[in-house]
Write an enzyme that holds these catalytic residues in place. Sequence first.
Site, PDB file in Angstrom:
ATOM      1  CB  THR A 244       0.181  -1.264  -5.464  1.00  0.00           C
ATOM      2  OG1 THR A 244       0.829  -2.169  -6.308  1.00  0.00           O
ATOM      3  CG2 THR A 244      -0.364  -1.725  -4.300  1.00  0.00           C
TER       4      THR A 244
ATOM      5  CB  THR B  62      -8.408   2.788  -7.118  1.00  0.00           C
ATOM      6  OG1 THR B  62      -8.629   3.532  -5.992  1.00  0.00           O
ATOM      7  CG2 THR B  62      -9.307   3.222  -8.405  1.00  0.00           C
TER       8      THR B  62
ATOM      9  CB  ALA C 149      -3.130   9.039  -8.136  1.00  0.00           C
ATOM     10  CG  ASP C 150      -1.886   8.130  -2.426  1.00  0.00           C
ATOM     11  OD1 ASP C 150      -2.964   7.393  -2.186  1.00  0.00           O
ATOM     12  OD2 ASP C 150      -0.680   7.815  -2.659  1.00  0.00           O
TER      13      ASP C 150
ATOM     14  CE  LYS D   4       0.971   5.479  -8.734  1.00  0.00           C
ATOM     15  NZ  LYS D   4      -0.213   4.805  -7.870  1.00  0.00           N
ATOM     16  N   GLY D   5       1.855   6.663  -3.469  1.00  0.00           N
ATOM     17  CA  GLY D   5       2.557   5.684  -2.607  1.00  0.00           C
ATOM     18  C   GLY D   5       2.037   5.787  -1.012  1.00  0.00           C
TER      19      GLY D   5
ATOM     20  N   GLY E 213       0.206   3.713  -0.114  1.00  0.00           N
ATOM     21  CA  GLY E 213       0.339   2.400  -0.103  1.00  0.00           C
ATOM     22  C   GLY E 213       1.600   1.564  -0.001  1.00  0.00           C
TER      23      GLY E 213
ATOM     24  CD  GLU F 174       2.103   2.501  -7.005  1.00  0.00           C
ATOM     25  OE1 GLU F 174       1.034   1.842  -6.662  1.00  0.00           O
ATOM     26  OE2 GLU F 174       2.322   3.528  -6.479  1.00  0.00           O
TER      27      GLU F 174
ATOM     28  CE  LYS G  18      -7.819   8.411  -3.217  1.00  0.00           C
ATOM     29  NZ  LYS G  18      -7.343   7.332  -3.936  1.00  0.00           N
TER      30      LYS G  18
HETATM   31  O1  LIG Z   1       1.311   2.892  -2.973  1.00  0.00           O
HETATM   32  C1  LIG Z   1       0.337   2.994  -3.211  1.00  0.00           C
HETATM   33  C2  LIG Z   1      -0.363   3.498  -4.393  1.00  0.00           C
HETATM   34  O2  LIG Z   1       0.439   4.576  -4.984  1.00  0.00           O
HETATM   35  C3  LIG Z   1      -1.895   3.740  -4.722  1.00  0.00           C
HETATM   36  O3  LIG Z   1      -1.926   3.620  -6.108  1.00  0.00           O
HETATM   37  C4  LIG Z   1      -2.386   4.873  -4.014  1.00  0.00           C
HETATM   38  O4  LIG Z   1      -2.213   4.977  -2.716  1.00  0.00           O
HETATM   39  C5  LIG Z   1      -3.997   5.009  -4.305  1.00  0.00           C
HETATM   40  O5  LIG Z   1      -4.363   3.942  -3.418  1.00  0.00           O
HETATM   41  P1  LIG Z   1      -5.860   3.900  -3.535  1.00  0.00           P
HETATM   42  O6  LIG Z   1      -6.653   3.345  -4.978  1.00  0.00           O
HETATM   43  O7  LIG Z   1      -6.209   2.623  -2.501  1.00  0.00           O
HETATM   44  O8  LIG Z   1      -6.577   4.919  -2.924  1.00  0.00           O
END
Ligand SMILES: O=C[C@H](O)[C@H](O)[C@H](O)COP(=O)(O)O
Length: 274
Positions: A65, A68, A124-125, A135-136, A138, A144, A162
């Site tokens: 999710t 990315t 990942a964040d 993570k998380g 989002g 996940e 990141k």
């Molecule tokens: O809950 C969200 C997930 O862990 C995402 O994988 C994480 O926040 C990375 O999201 P993004 O690719 O939008 O930076």
Amino acid sequence: MSVRAPQQFLCKASQQRAFFARKPVAVRATRVASMAQLSQDELKQQAAWKAVDYVKSGMVVGLGTGSTAAFAVDRIGDLLASGELKDIVGVPTSVRTYEQAKGRGIPLATLDEQPKLDVAIDGADEVDPNLDVVKGRGGALLREKMVEMASAKFVCIVDDSKLVEGLGGSKLAMPVEIVQFCHLYTLNRLQALPEVAGCVAKLRMEGDAPYVTDNSNYIVDLYFDTPIADSQAASKAILALEGVVDHGLFLDMVDVCIIAGKEGMEVKERPAKK
Ligand SMILES: O=C[C@H](O)[C@H](O)[C@H](O)COP(=O)(O)O
């Protein structure tokens, strides 16, 4: 966990080089000059497309999710549509990803139906030098973690913004999913844990109301001034609180991390567990 000495260093990106030089984890790197022109979204897409190389016909694939992971889901959908991939079953990690994958024609299942996955691809964040990640942000951390723990291989995909020296180091949120019941009680107990001393705990809001996860829970975001000193200890202490469902520390889980930066792409691998 013990880690292997670096095998190859081909990428010259100074930030990435410093990052990889500190910890002995196997690295494969490719220098792609044209990446210098890419936007952050295009870097995410590069990492995601590279990750889809790990997906072969007949596999059960965890679908992550976030912005990315969404590129990987689209790519899998395109390869299925063109016939380059066949017989894929996707296990989505959120309602959002379920909707996206369904829209792209990817056959889907749940962990109840497909408890063993071949590979999972997710963003990942934060990524630290040991390939431990946060993570998380989002809000999808629980599903996940369940899906990625059930996968034989977890491929994490990020752009190089990141990378952190220690988890919590980005000063952005480290999410904890908690039950709604007496959430302020749990929030206060989280903030008081010695293992996360100094953090500030905030209930995640969406407008005027608490943010609600796909699992009908709330999220408490922990903010740190300095990186978490001992993330294993923090993980155990947080999980020991009764009102906590899970947290965004994904420790010893990532097998492969694909990092896209303006000066190239790196594939960093954790040696197989013995
Ligand atoms: O809950 C969200 C997930 O862990 C995402 O994988 C994480 O926040 C990375 O999201 P993004 O690719 O939008 O930076």
